[in-house]
Design an enzyme around this catalytic site. Structure first.
Site, PDB file in Angstrom:
ATOM      1  N   TYR A 280      36.858  49.854  48.492  1.00  0.00           N
ATOM      2  CA  TYR A 280      35.951  48.960  47.801  1.00  0.00           C
ATOM      3  C   TYR A 280      34.758  49.592  47.479  1.00  0.00           C
ATOM      4  O   TYR A 280      34.170  49.557  46.699  1.00  0.00           O
ATOM      5  CB  TYR A 280      36.063  47.664  48.671  1.00  0.00           C
ATOM      6  CG  TYR A 280      34.758  46.567  48.250  1.00  0.00           C
ATOM      7  CD1 TYR A 280      34.838  45.909  47.227  1.00  0.00           C
ATOM      8  CD2 TYR A 280      33.662  46.719  49.295  1.00  0.00           C
ATOM      9  CE1 TYR A 280      33.694  45.170  47.036  1.00  0.00           C
ATOM     10  CE2 TYR A 280      32.592  45.589  48.800  1.00  0.00           C
ATOM     11  CZ  TYR A 280      32.672  45.048  47.651  1.00  0.00           C
ATOM     12  OH  TYR A 280      31.464  44.384  47.355  1.00  0.00           O
TER      13      TYR A 280
ATOM     14  N   LYS B 276      32.479  50.395  43.814  1.00  0.00           N
ATOM     15  CA  LYS B 276      31.321  50.020  43.473  1.00  0.00           C
ATOM     16  C   LYS B 276      30.206  50.931  43.374  1.00  0.00           C
ATOM     17  O   LYS B 276      29.494  50.745  42.400  1.00  0.00           O
ATOM     18  CB  LYS B 276      30.866  48.841  44.709  1.00  0.00           C
ATOM     19  CG  LYS B 276      31.832  47.608  45.059  1.00  0.00           C
ATOM     20  CD  LYS B 276      32.047  46.886  43.750  1.00  0.00           C
ATOM     21  CE  LYS B 276      30.833  45.861  43.482  1.00  0.00           C
ATOM     22  NZ  LYS B 276      30.953  45.088  42.019  1.00  0.00           N
TER      23      LYS B 276
ATOM     24  N   GLY C  74      33.263  32.300  41.080  1.00  0.00           N
ATOM     25  CA  GLY C  74      33.068  33.206  42.281  1.00  0.00           C
ATOM     26  C   GLY C  74      31.962  32.609  43.190  1.00  0.00           C
ATOM     27  O   GLY C  74      31.118  31.834  42.576  1.00  0.00           O
ATOM     28  N   PHE C  75      31.839  32.866  44.594  1.00  0.00           N
ATOM     29  CA  PHE C  75      30.674  32.374  45.241  1.00  0.00           C
ATOM     30  C   PHE C  75      29.349  32.486  44.556  1.00  0.00           C
ATOM     31  O   PHE C  75      28.594  31.587  44.482  1.00  0.00           O
ATOM     32  CB  PHE C  75      30.975  32.962  46.585  1.00  0.00           C
ATOM     33  CG  PHE C  75      29.744  32.662  47.697  1.00  0.00           C
ATOM     34  CD1 PHE C  75      29.294  31.690  47.599  1.00  0.00           C
ATOM     35  CD2 PHE C  75      29.534  33.622  48.563  1.00  0.00           C
ATOM     36  CE1 PHE C  75      28.519  31.166  48.592  1.00  0.00           C
ATOM     37  CE2 PHE C  75      28.434  33.366  49.291  1.00  0.00           C
ATOM     38  CZ  PHE C  75      27.871  32.309  49.510  1.00  0.00           C
ATOM     39  N   ILE C  76      29.003  33.908  44.437  1.00  0.00           N
ATOM     40  CA  ILE C  76      27.645  34.219  43.835  1.00  0.00           C
ATOM     41  C   ILE C  76      27.412  33.739  42.550  1.00  0.00           C
ATOM     42  O   ILE C  76      26.422  33.189  42.066  1.00  0.00           O
ATOM     43  CB  ILE C  76      27.336  35.619  44.276  1.00  0.00           C
ATOM     44  CG1 ILE C  76      27.452  36.060  45.767  1.00  0.00           C
ATOM     45  CG2 ILE C  76      25.955  35.874  43.318  1.00  0.00           C
ATOM     46  CD1 ILE C  76      27.386  37.451  46.028  1.00  0.00           C
TER      47      ILE C  76
END
Length: 345
Positions: free
Chosen positions: A158, A162, A11-13
């Site tokens: 979402y 979280k 993923g991006f991070i």
């Protein structure tokens, strides 16, 4: 050599964090499902670049393909590799996507985190660091957001998932003495970013001469955080292992739990930037003027975010500081290079 399990490493991070750790000599176990939420090829190219970086040393990279919610997968990984640190970034992301596809968030974010917590219960690492989100602050209107504020009114499923992972992790930290740090991200951007995020979509549309959708008629503010600043903050937080207070007393300004080795930390740039200024930075970087399609605010969205990063600085001596002109210019250069070659570089 420290061993670090990074979930969501393609993923991006996760990619940027894994790259930083590899360059500093860590052994990285990179787990990713390569889901088709966005272009799988981009994820594959990120992992290929991590493998290439590891081959040049000094770090080591072991890629693993699998879904975090698969029963026993994480338990087997922790038992086999005994990681010193676990950094949990794998999740189904996206506020708007969660409205139409909530089950994906239930399975990945809740069940996947449960599987990780059960694995850590059986094979405790030195420190677990789990990604949360600024969206957890929900309808809070008092800014900047501080970790000790109530966060009870999430605006999207979402965000609700979280925030739920924060509660789940706290219970395991309390019951099984697992040191846990939850970090709340604030609008992360930069090279190798997700195609569903504003910077990628805006840059693509502007360079192609198409209009961009600007929600809430542009009356939005975000605490834009450059991805390399973010992963440096995570790296430093690895050493800030929370300890259960023996007397139940928590220092002022600390989000440490009075009953568990558990803490929540904001990672943000501490500067709210109007969306119109962000678009202007893209225009300067591309040399093009954006055509704006003004739209009402979307369901589940919030008009502003702003991080108080005092606790991060207290714990690590570091705060993100890359300004949007510099960060956006780096992204636009990467995007031009990436779309011209369509290959890792």
């Amino acid at each position: 050599m420290q061993t670090v399990l990074v979930t969501g490493s393609a993923g991006f991070i996760g990619f940027h964090l894994s790259m930083l750790l590899l360059r500093q000599g860590a052994r990285v176990i990179g787990l990713d499902a390569f889901s088709d939420y966005y272009d799988v090829r981009l994820k594959e190219q990120r992992h290929a670049l991590l493998a290439e970086t590891a081959a040049a040393g000094p770090g080591q990279f072991l890629p693993v393909t699998g879904r975090i919610e698969t029963p026993g997968l994480l338990g087997n990984l922790l038992a086999s590799h005994n990681p010193d640190y676990v950094i949990h970034l794998a999740a189904q992301a996206g506020v708007r996507h969660s409205i139409e596809h909530p089950r994906a968030y239930l399975e990945s974010n809740l069940i996947g985190t449960f599987e990780l917590l059960e694995a850590a219960r059986a094979h405790p690492p030195r420190h677990m660091l789990l990604a949360s989100t600024s969206s957890a602050y929900g309808a809070n209107s008092e800014m900047p957001y501080r970790e000790d504020q109530k966060a009870d009114h999430q605006m999207s499923f979402y965000a609700a998932t979280k925030k739920s992972t924060e509660h789940m992790a706290h219970s395991y930290a309390h019951l099984f003495d697992l040191p846990v740090t939850m970090f709340r991200f604030f609008t992360v951007y930069g090279p190798w970013g997700r195609p569903d995020m504003a910077l990628f979509k805006f840059t693509k549309a502007i360079l192609e001469g198409r209009p961009i959708d600007v929600y809430n008629h542009g009356n939005m503010q975000r605490d834009f955080t450059y991805v390399e600043d973010l992963v440096e903050a995570i790296r430093r937080l690895m050493a800030a292992v929370p300890e259960r207070p023996e007397d139940g007393q928590v220092p002022a300004g600390d989000s440490l739990s009075p009953v568990a080795p558990f803490r929540v930390v904001n990672i943000g740039n501490s500067t709210p930037v109007p969306l119109t200024d962000y678009i202007a930075a893209i225009e300067r970087a591309t040399g093009r003027v954006a055509q704006r399609n003004l739209m009402p605010i979307q369901p589940g969205d919030v008009p502003a975010t702003w991080a108080d990063a005092t606790l991060l600085h207290r714990l690590t001596g570091y705060v993100p500081q890359t300004g949007i002109d510099e960060g956006v210019a780096r992204f636009v250069q990467w995007y031009r290079d990436y779309t011209s070659t369509d290959a890792p570089h």
